[in-house]
Design a protein around this motif. Sequence first.
Motif, short mmCIF file in Angstrom:
data_model
loop_
_atom_site.label_atom_id
_atom_site.label_comp_id
_atom_site.label_asym_id
_atom_site.label_seq_id
_atom_site.Cartn_x
_atom_site.Cartn_y
_atom_site.Cartn_z
N ASP A 58 0.82 -1.21 0.00
CA ASP A 58 0.00 0.00 0.00
C ASP A 58 0.85 1.26 0.00
O ASP A 58 2.09 1.20 0.03
CB ASP A 58 -1.00 -0.02 1.16
N ALA A 59 0.20 2.40 -0.04
CA ALA A 59 0.90 3.67 -0.18
C ALA A 59 1.80 3.99 1.00
O ALA A 59 2.76 4.75 0.87
CB ALA A 59 -0.12 4.81 -0.38
N SER A 60 1.54 3.38 2.17
CA SER A 60 2.36 3.63 3.34
C SER A 60 3.53 2.66 3.45
O SER A 60 4.33 2.74 4.38
CB SER A 60 1.51 3.55 4.61
N GLY A 61 3.64 1.71 2.51
CA GLY A 61 4.75 0.76 2.52
C GLY A 61 4.47 -0.53 3.27
O GLY A 61 5.38 -1.29 3.53
N VAL A 62 3.20 -0.80 3.58
CA VAL A 62 2.82 -2.02 4.30
C VAL A 62 2.44 -3.10 3.29
O VAL A 62 1.62 -2.87 2.39
CB VAL A 62 1.66 -1.75 5.27
N LEU A 63 3.01 -4.30 3.45
CA LEU A 63 2.66 -5.44 2.61
C LEU A 63 1.44 -6.13 3.21
O LEU A 63 1.44 -6.54 4.36
CB LEU A 63 3.82 -6.43 2.55
N ALA A 74 0.36 -15.17 2.07
CA ALA A 74 1.57 -15.57 2.79
C ALA A 74 1.15 -16.19 4.11
O ALA A 74 0.21 -15.70 4.76
CB ALA A 74 2.49 -14.37 3.04
N PRO A 75 1.80 -17.26 4.54
CA PRO A 75 1.48 -17.87 5.83
C PRO A 75 1.85 -16.92 6.97
O PRO A 75 2.66 -16.00 6.79
CB PRO A 75 2.37 -19.13 5.86
N PRO A 76 1.28 -17.11 8.15
CA PRO A 76 1.63 -16.26 9.30
C PRO A 76 3.14 -16.26 9.56
O PRO A 76 3.78 -17.31 9.58
CB PRO A 76 0.87 -16.92 10.45
N GLY A 77 3.69 -15.07 9.71
CA GLY A 77 5.11 -14.92 10.01
C GLY A 77 6.03 -14.86 8.82
O GLY A 77 7.20 -14.50 8.95
N ALA A 78 5.51 -15.17 7.60
CA ALA A 78 6.38 -15.22 6.43
C ALA A 78 6.92 -13.85 6.04
O ALA A 78 7.97 -13.75 5.40
CB ALA A 78 5.64 -15.84 5.25
N LEU A 79 6.22 -12.79 6.41
CA LEU A 79 6.63 -11.44 6.01
C LEU A 79 7.34 -10.69 7.13
O LEU A 79 7.79 -9.55 6.92
CB LEU A 79 5.40 -10.63 5.57
N ALA A 81 10.27 -10.81 8.62
CA ALA A 81 11.68 -10.45 8.55
C ALA A 81 12.05 -9.71 7.27
O ALA A 81 13.23 -9.53 6.99
CB ALA A 81 12.54 -11.71 8.68
N LEU A 82 11.06 -9.26 6.50
CA LEU A 82 11.37 -8.66 5.21
C LEU A 82 11.83 -7.21 5.34
O LEU A 82 12.52 -6.70 4.47
CB LEU A 82 10.15 -8.74 4.29
N GLY A 83 11.43 -6.52 6.38
CA GLY A 83 11.82 -5.13 6.54
C GLY A 83 11.02 -4.20 5.66
O GLY A 83 10.16 -4.63 4.89
N PRO A 84 11.28 -2.89 5.73
CA PRO A 84 10.52 -1.93 4.93
C PRO A 84 10.80 -2.12 3.44
O PRO A 84 11.93 -2.38 3.04
CB PRO A 84 11.03 -0.56 5.42
N CYS A 85 9.77 -2.01 2.64
CA CYS A 85 9.96 -2.15 1.19
C CYS A 85 9.10 -1.15 0.44
O CYS A 85 8.10 -0.64 0.95
CB CYS A 85 9.69 -3.59 0.74
#
Length: 239
Positions: A58-63, A74-79, A81-85
Amino acid sequence: MTALGVGPTAGSLLLADGTALGLADPSTGEIAGTAGELTEANPRSLAATPFGGALLLDASGVLRPLAVDGAVGAPPGALDALGPCTAVAGHHDALVLGHPDGSTSHRTLSTGVTHRPGTPLHDGPVTALGVTDADGGTLVVSGGEDGRVWTWMPGRPPLPAPVDQRPHPVTATALGATPAGLLLAAAWSDGLLRLRRWGERHRGADIRLGAPVRSLAVTPDGLVVVALPEAVLALTLVG
């Protein structure tokens, strides 16, 4: 926004118009059904995931994971450790991410192994990504706010210079293996869409469609799917 399906959705096209996420046949444009409702009017990026669902940035950078026909994004927890994107693309068992500092990363989901170029390829945020199979590996294309378009392969050093550069932010990029060869598509905020065969030195075809391109996809049949603010087009290259 538009993105090619991955894994269970391979062969389909994901379409997000700010109110719903749908699946379409890229060769005919026929809508196969609505996968879910959306409340994000201006998403930054859309990607299919190997789990059968999708991710919306989204526009705020949240996946945000999105379910497609009951399959999770995505399964719970899969995202966690990805960090800001600032951009995302899906490919087989991997996610490709663009980050605010201009770096890009390729994360294999089953193993957690992450590859990234040694130094950021862009000055400023990454704004667009594309990924495909090429030369026995995976080829990533990234575009940035700095107007540069880079390609690199996980596990190999990047090229010494960007493959393209213009004085406008990049709004969309895509790569695809087509019957006519590996095609690279890139678009900038001034409305220019550039199509070229990857590795060829000449500039290729420059097209203006009357509005900045929001996202791009290249199908295995060679269609270039272009999402504009008010429409989605499929271009066929001739000659």
